[in-house]
Design a protein around this motif. Structure first.
Motif, PDB file in Angstrom:
ATOM      1  N   ASN A  61      29.311 -30.032  12.883  1.00 35.76           N
ATOM      2  CA  ASN A  61      28.248 -30.102  13.897  1.00 35.76           C
ATOM      3  C   ASN A  61      28.046 -28.769  14.622  1.00 35.76           C
ATOM      4  N   ARG A  62      29.099 -28.008  14.797  1.00 33.75           N
ATOM      5  CA  ARG A  62      28.962 -26.757  15.540  1.00 33.75           C
ATOM      6  C   ARG A  62      28.163 -25.712  14.769  1.00 33.75           C
ATOM      7  N   MET A  63      28.041 -25.900  13.453  1.00 36.13           N
ATOM      8  CA  MET A  63      27.294 -24.964  12.624  1.00 36.13           C
ATOM      9  C   MET A  63      25.905 -25.488  12.276  1.00 36.13           C
ATOM     10  N   ALA A  64      25.570 -26.700  12.726  1.00 36.35           N
ATOM     11  CA  ALA A  64      24.289 -27.311  12.377  1.00 36.35           C
ATOM     12  C   ALA A  64      23.348 -27.280  13.571  1.00 36.35           C
ATOM     13  N   SER A  65      22.062 -27.324  13.289  1.00 40.34           N
ATOM     14  CA  SER A  65      21.071 -27.424  14.355  1.00 40.34           C
ATOM     15  C   SER A  65      21.162 -28.799  15.009  1.00 40.34           C
ATOM     16  N   ARG A  66      20.483 -28.949  16.157  1.00 40.88           N
ATOM     17  CA  ARG A  66      20.568 -30.219  16.871  1.00 40.88           C
ATOM     18  C   ARG A  66      20.061 -31.376  16.002  1.00 40.88           C
ATOM     19  N   GLY A  67      18.991 -31.175  15.269  1.00 44.05           N
ATOM     20  CA  GLY A  67      18.444 -32.244  14.436  1.00 44.05           C
ATOM     21  C   GLY A  67      19.324 -32.582  13.246  1.00 44.05           C
ATOM     22  N   ALA A  68      20.240 -31.680  12.870  1.00 43.81           N
ATOM     23  CA  ALA A  68      21.106 -31.914  11.707  1.00 43.81           C
ATOM     24  C   ALA A  68      22.512 -32.336  12.105  1.00 43.81           C
ATOM     25  N   GLN A  69      22.777 -32.500  13.388  1.00 48.55           N
ATOM     26  CA  GLN A  69      24.092 -32.967  13.817  1.00 48.55           C
ATOM     27  C   GLN A  69      24.185 -34.475  13.657  1.00 48.55           C
ATOM     28  N   MET A  70      25.412 -34.951  13.476  1.00 46.94           N
ATOM     29  CA  MET A  70      25.582 -36.386  13.256  1.00 46.94           C
ATOM     30  C   MET A  70      26.774 -36.935  14.034  1.00 46.94           C
ATOM     31  N   ARG A  71      26.697 -38.219  14.325  1.00 41.72           N
ATOM     32  CA  ARG A  71      27.777 -38.963  14.956  1.00 41.72           C
ATOM     33  C   ARG A  71      28.060 -40.173  14.065  1.00 41.72           C
ATOM     34  N   LEU A  72      29.314 -40.611  14.052  1.00 35.07           N
ATOM     35  CA  LEU A  72      29.734 -41.585  13.040  1.00 35.07           C
ATOM     36  C   LEU A  72      30.369 -42.836  13.653  1.00 35.07           C
ATOM     37  N   ARG A  73      30.023 -43.991  13.103  1.00 36.65           N
ATOM     38  CA  ARG A  73      30.743 -45.238  13.346  1.00 36.65           C
ATOM     39  C   ARG A  73      31.661 -45.467  12.160  1.00 36.65           C
ATOM     40  N   THR A  74      32.914 -45.850  12.414  1.00 36.94           N
ATOM     41  CA  THR A  74      33.879 -46.032  11.330  1.00 36.94           C
ATOM     42  C   THR A  74      34.618 -47.353  11.495  1.00 36.94           C
ATOM     43  N   VAL A  75      35.028 -47.907  10.374  1.00 38.88           N
ATOM     44  CA  VAL A  75      35.803 -49.144  10.330  1.00 38.88           C
ATOM     45  C   VAL A  75      36.912 -48.974   9.300  1.00 38.88           C
ATOM     46  N   VAL A  76      38.116 -49.403   9.667  1.00 38.99           N
ATOM     47  CA  VAL A  76      39.235 -49.462   8.724  1.00 38.99           C
ATOM     48  C   VAL A  76      39.652 -50.924   8.621  1.00 38.99           C
ATOM     49  N   ALA A  77      39.658 -51.447   7.395  1.00 34.42           N
ATOM     50  CA  ALA A  77      40.005 -52.847   7.153  1.00 34.42           C
ATOM     51  C   ALA A  77      40.793 -52.942   5.861  1.00 34.42           C
ATOM     52  N   THR A  78      41.367 -54.091   5.625  1.00 35.60           N
ATOM     53  CA  THR A  78      42.087 -54.359   4.371  1.00 35.60           C
ATOM     54  C   THR A  78      41.614 -55.697   3.811  1.00 35.60           C
ATOM     55  N   GLY A  79      41.760 -55.857   2.507  1.00 35.18           N
ATOM     56  CA  GLY A  79      41.372 -57.117   1.899  1.00 35.18           C
ATOM     57  C   GLY A  79      41.143 -56.966   0.409  1.00 35.18           C
ATOM     58  N   ARG A 130      30.071 -43.008  24.695  1.00 32.71           N
ATOM     59  CA  ARG A 130      31.213 -42.105  24.846  1.00 32.71           C
ATOM     60  C   ARG A 130      30.820 -40.678  24.490  1.00 32.71           C
ATOM     61  N   PRO A 131      31.523 -39.699  25.033  1.00 28.95           N
ATOM     62  CA  PRO A 131      31.149 -38.307  24.772  1.00 28.95           C
ATOM     63  C   PRO A 131      31.500 -37.828  23.370  1.00 28.95           C
ATOM     64  N   GLY A 132      32.491 -38.439  22.735  1.00 23.30           N
ATOM     65  CA  GLY A 132      32.888 -37.998  21.402  1.00 23.30           C
ATOM     66  C   GLY A 132      31.876 -38.382  20.345  1.00 23.30           C
ATOM     67  N   ASP A 133      32.125 -37.933  19.100  1.00 25.04           N
ATOM     68  CA  ASP A 133      31.187 -38.148  17.997  1.00 25.04           C
ATOM     69  C   ASP A 133      31.638 -39.225  17.028  1.00 25.04           C
ATOM     70  N   VAL A 134      32.772 -39.901  17.309  1.00 26.90           N
ATOM     71  CA  VAL A 134      33.285 -40.916  16.392  1.00 26.90           C
ATOM     72  C   VAL A 134      33.694 -42.156  17.194  1.00 26.90           C
ATOM     73  N   ALA A 135      33.328 -43.325  16.687  1.00 29.04           N
ATOM     74  CA  ALA A 135      33.784 -44.604  17.239  1.00 29.04           C
ATOM     75  C   ALA A 135      34.479 -45.363  16.119  1.00 29.04           C
ATOM     76  N   LEU A 136      35.694 -45.842  16.387  1.00 29.38           N
ATOM     77  CA  LEU A 136      36.510 -46.490  15.361  1.00 29.38           C
ATOM     78  C   LEU A 136      36.824 -47.922  15.763  1.00 29.38           C
ATOM     79  N   CYS A 137      36.687 -48.824  14.803  1.00 27.27           N
ATOM     80  CA  CYS A 137      37.050 -50.227  14.980  1.00 27.27           C
ATOM     81  C   CYS A 137      37.904 -50.642  13.782  1.00 27.27           C
ATOM     82  N   VAL A 138      38.968 -51.397  14.013  1.00 27.55           N
ATOM     83  CA  VAL A 138      39.824 -51.875  12.925  1.00 27.55           C
ATOM     84  C   VAL A 138      39.793 -53.397  12.901  1.00 27.55           C
ATOM     85  N   SER A 139      40.022 -53.945  11.744  1.00 31.52           N
ATOM     86  CA  SER A 139      40.016 -55.404  11.586  1.00 31.52           C
ATOM     87  C   SER A 139      41.275 -56.012  12.191  1.00 31.52           C
ATOM     88  N   GLN A 140      41.241 -57.321  12.334  1.00 35.77           N
ATOM     89  CA  GLN A 140      42.393 -58.021  12.894  1.00 35.77           C
ATOM     90  C   GLN A 140      43.636 -57.837  12.027  1.00 35.77           C
TER      91      GLN A 140
END
Length: 330
Positions: A88-106, A140-150
């Motif tokens: 993100n620090r090397m990309a323009s404002r329109g090319a920056q990204m923020r991510l939602r993430t999930v870690v699960a098993t199954g 939140r101010p960060g660029d990543v949000a993480l959720c894990v399964s039960q």
């Protein structure tokens, strides 16, 4: 369809991907692949141990069960934000990204068209698409949000493995078209993602206020013992407790309870009658009673109507104020 196999699932989605134009979307897809690949490499997870499914604005990684889940989770918590920040620090404002993430098993399976399917995968996809996870990233101010399964929380997170801050995970319930889904969110729960109480749901019962008798209303009109009482609660048909009527004030007057009563600092002296054990109604005259009247006064002790001020002036014996009331036992 192949037999289901057990996998650790990592799902990553770009926020507001559809708001970008075609050129920006193509760039973001390349950057997303680059960030995920570098994260897995830095975690020591070889490419041969991963299977990838492309979802356009998101990517799904199915990781071999021989790779420890704590190893995957640590890389998502620490390495993924670092790699994303570098991009993100090397990309323009329109090319920056923020991510939602999930870690699960199954368990997942590959169907005849080469598409991965399975109930556990559907569950993980609903976690990734939940409004609460979107709100968490938005607030939140960060660029990543993480959720894990039960299952990941139960088997991994709660055991406080190195590099996995269990105390920073919060239990949440995510809404989905198939009903509520339990999960664990890393970081604070967003205020806009709190579930409102359903209509008709009873709120907390108000604290009963004790009345003057030391009792407080019971659940259905009865009474319970107050703080100083140890009695049991009455039945629901009992009448509500009422405060007793305040005692009437004693009648005005002077009460003698023994000793020598004083008025205005002076001791009552002179001719007087003792009253003991009874009640006296009417006027009680203290001073010379029954003796000859003062000069210029009638036999009842009062000055005539035409008396001069000097004749009407009280004598030393008359300067004590009259008293009425009841006399108690001496």
């Amino acid at each position: 369809m192949n037999d289901p196999v057990n996998r650790t699932m990592l799902l990553v989605d770009i926020e507001k991907f559809s708001d970008r134009d075609d050129v920006e979307q193509a760039f973001l897809r390349r950057m997303l692949y680059d960030v995920v690949d570098r994260t897995m490499e830095r975690a020591g997870i070889d490419e041969t141990l991963r299977l990838r499914a492309d979802q356009g604005d998101s990517v799904m990684e199915f990781i071999d069960p021989n790779v420890p889940v704590p190893q995957v989770l640590r890389s998502v918590i620490s390495e993924l934000p670092a790699q994303l920040k570098a991009v993100n620090r090397m990309a323009s404002r329109g090319a920056q990204m923020r991510l939602r993430t999930v870690v699960a098993t199954g368990f997942i399976a590959l169907d005849e068209r080469g598409i991965w399917v399975g109930g556990d995968l559907n569950h993980a996809c609903r976690l990734l698409d939940a409004d609460l996870l979107r709100a968490a990233l938005r607030e939140r101010p960060g660029d990543v949000a993480l959720c894990v399964s039960q299952s990941v929380w139960t088997g991994i997170v709660r055991h406080h493995h190195l590099g996995i801050p269990a105390e920073e995970f919060h239990e949440v319930t995510l809404a989905s078209k198939n009903g509520p889904l339990p999960a664990w969110l890393l970081g604070p729960v967003p205020a806009s993602g709190q579930t409102a109480p359903s209509p008709g749901a009873a709120g907390p019962a108000p604290t009963p206020v004790p009345d003057a008798s030391g009792e407080r209303p019971g659940p259905a009109g009865g009474t319970e013992a107050g703080p100083s009482g140890g009695g049991s609660a009455s039945t629901s048909t009992s009448a509500p407790a009422t405060a007793p009527a305040p005692a009437a004030p004693p009648p005005a007057g002077i009460h003698f309870t023994g000793g020598a009563p004083a008025f205005g600092g002076s001791l009552v002296m002179g001719n007087q009658h003792g009253v003991s054990g009874g009640r006296v109604d009417g006027d009680v005259v203290m001073g010379s009673v029954g003796g000859p009247p003062r000069p210029g006064r009638a036999s009842d002790g009062h000055a005539p109507a035409d008396a001069t001020p000097e004749q009407d002036a009280p004598s030393p014996d008359d300067r004590q104020p009259p008293a009425t009331g009841e006399a108690g036992p001496r």
